[in-house]
Motif scaffolding. Structure first.
Motif, PDB file in Angstrom:
ATOM      1  N   TYR A   1      -7.427 -12.533  -4.561  1.00  0.00           N
ATOM      2  CA  TYR A   1      -6.686 -11.668  -5.479  1.00  0.00           C
ATOM      3  C   TYR A   1      -6.821 -10.202  -5.119  1.00  0.00           C
ATOM      4  O   TYR A   1      -7.840  -9.772  -4.581  1.00  0.00           O
ATOM      5  N   SER A   2      -5.749  -9.471  -5.397  1.00  0.00           N
ATOM      6  CA  SER A   2      -5.793  -8.019  -5.231  1.00  0.00           C
ATOM      7  C   SER A   2      -5.685  -7.369  -6.600  1.00  0.00           C
ATOM      8  O   SER A   2      -5.742  -6.149  -6.727  1.00  0.00           O
ATOM      9  N   SER A   3      -5.494  -8.196  -7.600  1.00  0.00           N
ATOM     10  CA  SER A   3      -5.248  -7.737  -8.970  1.00  0.00           C
ATOM     11  C   SER A   3      -6.351  -6.784  -9.413  1.00  0.00           C
ATOM     12  O   SER A   3      -7.530  -7.039  -9.169  1.00  0.00           O
ATOM     13  N   ASP A   4      -5.940  -5.723 -10.056  1.00  0.00           N
ATOM     14  CA  ASP A   4      -6.917  -4.743 -10.511  1.00  0.00           C
ATOM     15  C   ASP A   4      -6.427  -4.119 -11.807  1.00  0.00           C
ATOM     16  O   ASP A   4      -5.269  -4.304 -12.187  1.00  0.00           O
ATOM     17  N   ASP A   5      -7.306  -3.358 -12.472  1.00  0.00           N
ATOM     18  CA  ASP A   5      -6.867  -2.754 -13.738  1.00  0.00           C
ATOM     19  C   ASP A   5      -6.028  -1.508 -13.455  1.00  0.00           C
ATOM     20  O   ASP A   5      -6.033  -0.986 -12.336  1.00  0.00           O
TER      21      ASP A   5
ATOM     22  N   GLY B   1      -1.379 -11.388  -6.745  1.00  0.00           N
ATOM     23  CA  GLY B   1      -1.114  -9.958  -6.538  1.00  0.00           C
ATOM     24  C   GLY B   1      -0.627  -9.314  -7.810  1.00  0.00           C
ATOM     25  O   GLY B   1      -0.205  -8.167  -7.814  1.00  0.00           O
ATOM     26  N   SER B   2      -0.645 -10.083  -8.897  1.00  0.00           N
ATOM     27  CA  SER B   2      -0.189  -9.559 -10.182  1.00  0.00           C
ATOM     28  C   SER B   2      -1.320  -8.779 -10.842  1.00  0.00           C
ATOM     29  O   SER B   2      -2.458  -9.244 -10.892  1.00  0.00           O
ATOM     30  N   CYS B   3      -0.989  -7.599 -11.349  1.00  0.00           N
ATOM     31  CA  CYS B   3      -2.015  -6.784 -12.009  1.00  0.00           C
ATOM     32  C   CYS B   3      -1.820  -6.782 -13.517  1.00  0.00           C
ATOM     33  O   CYS B   3      -2.388  -5.948 -14.228  1.00  0.00           O
ATOM     34  N   SER B   4      -1.005  -7.690 -14.026  1.00  0.00           N
ATOM     35  CA  SER B   4      -0.737  -7.726 -15.469  1.00  0.00           C
ATOM     36  C   SER B   4      -2.005  -8.130 -16.216  1.00  0.00           C
ATOM     37  O   SER B   4      -2.902  -8.766 -15.647  1.00  0.00           O
ATOM     38  N   SER B   5      -2.050  -7.784 -17.497  1.00  0.00           N
ATOM     39  CA  SER B   5      -3.277  -8.096 -18.227  1.00  0.00           C
ATOM     40  C   SER B   5      -3.423  -9.614 -18.370  1.00  0.00           C
ATOM     41  O   SER B   5      -4.549 -10.126 -18.325  1.00  0.00           O
TER      42      SER B   5
ATOM     43  N   LYS C   1       4.047 -17.952 -10.745  1.00  0.00           N
ATOM     44  CA  LYS C   1       3.897 -17.438 -12.109  1.00  0.00           C
ATOM     45  C   LYS C   1       4.209 -15.951 -12.153  1.00  0.00           C
ATOM     46  O   LYS C   1       3.575 -15.176 -11.443  1.00  0.00           O
ATOM     47  N   SER C   2       5.181 -15.562 -12.966  1.00  0.00           N
ATOM     48  CA  SER C   2       5.404 -14.122 -13.039  1.00  0.00           C
ATOM     49  C   SER C   2       4.347 -13.535 -13.974  1.00  0.00           C
ATOM     50  O   SER C   2       3.806 -14.217 -14.845  1.00  0.00           O
ATOM     51  N   GLY C   3       4.018 -12.269 -13.724  1.00  0.00           N
ATOM     52  CA  GLY C   3       2.825 -11.614 -14.261  1.00  0.00           C
ATOM     53  C   GLY C   3       2.362 -12.023 -15.637  1.00  0.00           C
ATOM     54  O   GLY C   3       1.255 -12.529 -15.797  1.00  0.00           O
ATOM     55  N   ASN C   4       3.223 -11.825 -16.640  1.00  0.00           N
ATOM     56  CA  ASN C   4       2.729 -11.963 -17.999  1.00  0.00           C
ATOM     57  C   ASN C   4       2.717 -13.376 -18.538  1.00  0.00           C
ATOM     58  O   ASN C   4       2.376 -13.592 -19.690  1.00  0.00           O
TER      59      ASN C   4
ATOM     60  N   ALA D   1      -5.213   4.700  -8.773  1.00  0.00           N
ATOM     61  CA  ALA D   1      -5.989   5.424  -7.754  1.00  0.00           C
ATOM     62  C   ALA D   1      -5.541   4.998  -6.357  1.00  0.00           C
ATOM     63  O   ALA D   1      -5.384   5.829  -5.453  1.00  0.00           O
ATOM     64  N   ILE D   2      -5.313   3.716  -6.194  1.00  0.00           N
ATOM     65  CA  ILE D   2      -4.867   3.205  -4.881  1.00  0.00           C
ATOM     66  C   ILE D   2      -3.463   3.719  -4.559  1.00  0.00           C
ATOM     67  O   ILE D   2      -3.177   4.130  -3.429  1.00  0.00           O
ATOM     68  N   GLN D   3      -2.611   3.732  -5.585  1.00  0.00           N
ATOM     69  CA  GLN D   3      -1.242   4.233  -5.372  1.00  0.00           C
ATOM     70  C   GLN D   3      -1.252   5.718  -5.021  1.00  0.00           C
ATOM     71  O   GLN D   3      -0.445   6.174  -4.219  1.00  0.00           O
ATOM     72  N   ASP D   4      -2.193   6.462  -5.621  1.00  0.00           N
ATOM     73  CA  ASP D   4      -2.329   7.892  -5.282  1.00  0.00           C
ATOM     74  C   ASP D   4      -2.665   8.060  -3.814  1.00  0.00           C
ATOM     75  O   ASP D   4      -2.161   8.954  -3.140  1.00  0.00           O
TER      76      ASP D   4
ATOM     77  N   ALA E   1       0.438 -15.821  -8.369  1.00  0.00           N
ATOM     78  CA  ALA E   1       0.664 -15.007  -9.568  1.00  0.00           C
ATOM     79  C   ALA E   1       1.303 -13.685  -9.171  1.00  0.00           C
ATOM     80  O   ALA E   1       0.829 -13.006  -8.261  1.00  0.00           O
ATOM     81  N   GLY E   2       2.392 -13.353  -9.871  1.00  0.00           N
ATOM     82  CA  GLY E   2       3.118 -12.111  -9.614  1.00  0.00           C
ATOM     83  C   GLY E   2       4.526 -12.407  -9.147  1.00  0.00           C
ATOM     84  O   GLY E   2       4.713 -13.221  -8.232  1.00  0.00           O
ATOM     85  N   GLY E   3       5.507 -11.771  -9.782  1.00  0.00           N
ATOM     86  CA  GLY E   3       6.907 -12.012  -9.418  1.00  0.00           C
ATOM     87  C   GLY E   3       7.199 -11.572  -7.995  1.00  0.00           C
ATOM     88  O   GLY E   3       7.684 -12.351  -7.169  1.00  0.00           O
ATOM     89  N   GLU E   4       6.874 -10.305  -7.672  1.00  0.00           N
ATOM     90  CA  GLU E   4       7.136  -9.801  -6.317  1.00  0.00           C
ATOM     91  C   GLU E   4       6.256 -10.528  -5.310  1.00  0.00           C
ATOM     92  O   GLU E   4       6.686 -10.861  -4.212  1.00  0.00           O
ATOM     93  N   THR E   5       5.030 -10.781  -5.712  1.00  0.00           N
ATOM     94  CA  THR E   5       4.101 -11.486  -4.829  1.00  0.00           C
ATOM     95  C   THR E   5       4.656 -12.874  -4.499  1.00  0.00           C
ATOM     96  O   THR E   5       4.631 -13.309  -3.343  1.00  0.00           O
ATOM     97  N   SER E   6       5.178 -13.558  -5.518  1.00  0.00           N
ATOM     98  CA  SER E   6       5.756 -14.891  -5.299  1.00  0.00           C
ATOM     99  C   SER E   6       6.911 -14.817  -4.308  1.00  0.00           C
ATOM    100  O   SER E   6       7.026 -15.663  -3.411  1.00  0.00           O
TER     101      SER E   6
ATOM    102  N   LYS F   1       4.067   1.765  -0.626  1.00  0.00           N
ATOM    103  CA  LYS F   1       3.283   1.327   0.535  1.00  0.00           C
ATOM    104  C   LYS F   1       2.181   0.379   0.074  1.00  0.00           C
ATOM    105  O   LYS F   1       1.940  -0.662   0.709  1.00  0.00           O
ATOM    106  N   ALA F   2       1.524   0.719  -1.043  1.00  0.00           N
ATOM    107  CA  ALA F   2       0.443  -0.142  -1.544  1.00  0.00           C
ATOM    108  C   ALA F   2       0.999  -1.528  -1.865  1.00  0.00           C
ATOM    109  O   ALA F   2       0.442  -2.551  -1.448  1.00  0.00           O
ATOM    110  N   GLY F   3       2.137  -1.541  -2.592  1.00  0.00           N
ATOM    111  CA  GLY F   3       2.745  -2.821  -2.969  1.00  0.00           C
ATOM    112  C   GLY F   3       3.130  -3.639  -1.751  1.00  0.00           C
ATOM    113  O   GLY F   3       2.797  -4.824  -1.652  1.00  0.00           O
ATOM    114  N   ALA F   4       3.784  -2.985  -0.790  1.00  0.00           N
ATOM    115  CA  ALA F   4       4.262  -3.703   0.389  1.00  0.00           C
ATOM    116  C   ALA F   4       3.091  -4.239   1.215  1.00  0.00           C
ATOM    117  O   ALA F   4       3.124  -5.371   1.709  1.00  0.00           O
TER     118      ALA F   4
END
Ligand code: ADP
Length: 421
Positions: A314-318, A260-264, A403-406, A324-327, A360-365, A333-336
């Motif tokens: 994975y939900s990871s996106d650029d 769920g991490s969107c980090s590069s 694994k946290s994002g970066n 756009a999803i957050q908009d 992958a992802g701190g909050e996701t973990s 809400k998107a994160g939760a």
């Protein structure tokens, strides 16, 4: 148990656990303050990961004391209060009030303050904390959203958070060796000093300081200070020689990755996994919101994949897609939504025989660990700096890497499995 560690956040807890593990202590990480009377698992060192860095002072003190009781009940001979190597705190705390409460509980005469972590560029000279070449208050920490650090003098920083007098063991004394440092502790304690900032520029200094605190019941510092502690237990005949583990035994079963991490860094790792032929399915937050990608369907897809290769969900996106999803859904809400989906998916996969899981992802973990009701992890081999494989001690029989994002090299998702046997 020999050493009990109370860490004020989750990634800091993993950091210090890895440090102890590398130095030959079998280390277990417990997530959250243990319930009153709860028994801790047996290990050389137990690290309790709290979330007490920026919570209200009273809560940080209560959680830390609860962790301390559990560690003492499990036999800890020494307690390390672990905070960030940039001394992340405000004038209200939480470092001072937590240290005061632990000092009182442990009846400690004196405790060191040593956030130094030379490998990460954190050094202390004349009690001033440096981040690389810069004093702390000139580093990016000056603009931290929660704990902006606007001073670099650790005596002043700690002094603002405690009534107890704060002194210094300067670098010349550290260079003179553990006995000289101990003599200085004695002299300072005689003057009524309760906290001692210790200069340290190199790992060798941390070894000297480690040796100097063999009989201290309470220590405070960053993960660096943990480097010099195992030698004391070894010298006392309490700890054998043990190389850091290079592999981890994993129970037979399926392997999968949840991201769920969107980090590069993570997006690069996903690309590499797909290029390596890993079957991959993308979760779409908009579909999740509309009930269009039910957990059962996603889990069903994963279980239909050939079981020789780990699958990837994975939900990871650029950034543009995420924005756009957050908009559309709102940031929280998107994160939760995504976190809840991963938590539910992890639970179902574990019931269906998944035993090797990369997240992958701190909050996701955090969400996945909660979904799996995992409270205790035994630290295993390090996949990449800061990210170990861990064995679940008190939940489903499985191994997980959080694994946290970066973090992690581009081939992280592909190479991690080689450390499992
Ligand atoms: P990192 O460690 O990289 O910061 P986290 O898991 O801590 O990763 O944070 C990523 C956050 O983004 C989580 O709350 C996750 O649910 C959310 N998220 C993941 N994918 C998307 C997406 N496609 N759109 C919006 N939010 C997402």
């Amino acid at each position: 148990m020999l050493l009990g560690v109370i860490a004020d956040d989750m990634t800091g807890a993993t950091d210090v656990a890895l440090m102890l593990n590398r130095a030959g202590m079998r280390t277990v990480q417990v997530i959250g303050a243990p319930a009153q009377g709860a028994a801790l698992p047996e290990a050389d060192a137990v690290v309790v990961a709290l979330k007490s860095r920026t919570c209200p002072v009273a809560e940080a003190v209560a959680d830390s004391l609860r962790a301390c009781e559990a560690l003492l009940a499990a036999g800890a001979r020494q307690i390390l209060f672990k905070y960030c190597s940039t001394f992340d705190s405000t004038a209200q705390g939480n470092i001072g009030p937590v240290a005061d409460a632990l000092m009182q509980r442990l009846d400690a005469r004196i405790a060191i303050i040593c956030p130094a972590f030379p490998a990460n560029g954190r050094s202390i000279y004349q009690g001033y904390l440096f981040v690389g070449p810069m004093p702390l208050h000139e580093s990016s920490m000056k603009d931290h959203p929660l704990t902006p650090m606007r001073d670099s003098n650790l005596m002043r920083l700690m002094g603002a958070q405690t009534e107890a007098p704060v002194g210094l063991v300067d670098y010349a004394t550290v260079l003179a060796g553990p006995e000289a440092v101990q003599a200085r502790y004695q002299a300072l304690a005689g003057e009524g000093v309760r906290y001692v900032v210790t200069d340290a520029l190199t790992n060798a200094d941390l070894m000297v300081l480690g040796a100097s605190v063999a009989d201290h019941v309470l220590l405070t510092g960053g993960s660096g200070i943990a480097m010099g502690l195992p030698q004391n237990f070894r010298q006392a005949g309490l700890l054998g020689e043990r190389a850091a583990p290079e592999t981890l035994h994993a129970p037979p079963g399926r392997a999968g990755i949840l991201s769920g991490s969107c980090s590069s860094a993570t997006r690069g790792q996903i690309k590499a996994a797909i290029a390596a032929g890993y079957p991959a399915l993308k979760l779409d937050p908009l579909a999740l919101a509309a009930g269009g990608q039910p957990v059962e369907e996603v889990v069903g897809w994963a279980l239909r994949q050939p079981d020789e290769t780990p699958f990837l969900l994975y939900s990871s996106d650029d950034p543009a897609e995420v924005a756009a999803i957050q908009d559309r859904l709102g940031r929280e809400k998107a994160g939760a939504l995504v976190e809840e989906a991963f938590a539910a998916i992890a639970r179902r996969l574990s019931e269906a025989g998944l035993t090797r899981l990369l997240v992958a992802g701190g909050e996701t973990s955090g969400a996945v660990v909660q979904g799996l009701a995992v409270r205790t992890l035994e630290i295993g081999p390090e996949i990449d700096p800061g990210v170990p494989w861990t064995r679940v001690v008190d939940g489903p029989e499985m191994v997980v890497a959080l694994k946290s994002g970066n973090f992690g090299a581009p081939d992280f998702f592909v190479k991690a499995w080689r450390l499992l046997d």
